[in-house]
Design an enzyme around this catalytic site. Structure first.
Site, short mmCIF file in Angstrom:
data_model
loop_
_atom_site.label_atom_id
_atom_site.label_comp_id
_atom_site.label_asym_id
_atom_site.label_seq_id
_atom_site.Cartn_x
_atom_site.Cartn_y
_atom_site.Cartn_z
N CYS A 175 0.93 -1.31 0.05
CA CYS A 175 0.05 0.10 0.09
C CYS A 175 0.82 1.15 -0.03
O CYS A 175 1.99 1.31 0.56
CB CYS A 175 -0.90 0.13 1.23
N GLU B 232 0.67 3.65 1.75
CA GLU B 232 0.89 4.56 3.22
C GLU B 232 2.10 3.70 3.61
O GLU B 232 3.12 4.30 4.01
CB GLU B 232 -0.08 3.98 4.17
#
Ligand code: THU
Length: 153
Positions: free
Chosen positions: A71, A73
């Protein structure tokens, strides 16, 4: 037996960004353009503001062996952890694009990213702001609010 309650505060910005985090919001949107997401077609961008004032960005990186992807993030959180280990995080902004358009609703980080955020709070001994960007509404909340009862020992 006793009932306890958790209260969760978050701030809503309609068609605007929190003024102090405008730069990372714009950079999170821009970072969606560097996503490698040929399998899902879902481009996520994340931008982090450090206490030093430095800004770093990340974008989701997919893989033909699906679980090997990462991801947005976590790409940026692991990058700053490895490259600015002594500087705490002040805020993180997250944006997503689907079919070339910023998503109307803000997206909310997956469970694994929340656990990594919980580790950042633990590592630096302080919470940080998270800004979830949508085309209509953008919200601001504390990273700790995303994962109450996070695993720790
Ligand atoms: N994704 C992120 O990068 N961040 C999130 O918060 C949710 C999902 C990515 C993973 C995958 O590459 C794509 O979005 C579709 O799930």
């Amino acid at each position: 037996m006793e009932k306890r309650e958790l209260k969760l505060d978050y701030w809503v910005y309609t068609k605007t960004y929190p003024v102090e985090y405008r730069e990372i919001c714009e950079k999170a949107v821009e970072a969606t353009g560097r996503s490698y997401s040929i399998y899902s077609g879902f481009s996520v961008g994340a931008a982090v503001l450090l206490d030093s004032g430095e800004v770093f960005t990340g974008a989701n990186q997919e893989n033909v062996a699906y679980p090997s992807g990462l991801c947005a993030e976590r790409t940026v959180l692991f990058y700053v952890g490895a490259n600015r280990p002594d500087v705490a995080i002040k805020a993180m902004a997250i944006a997503a694009c689907y079919r070339g358009e910023l998503t109307a609703d803000y997206i909310s980080p997956c469970g694994a990213c929340r656990q990594v955020m919980a580790e950042v709070i633990k590592r630096y001994g302080k919470d940080f702001d998270v800004i979830l960007i949508g085309n209509q509404e953008t919200i601001l909340l504390k990273a700790s609010a995303l994962l109450p009862f996070a695993f720790d020992f």
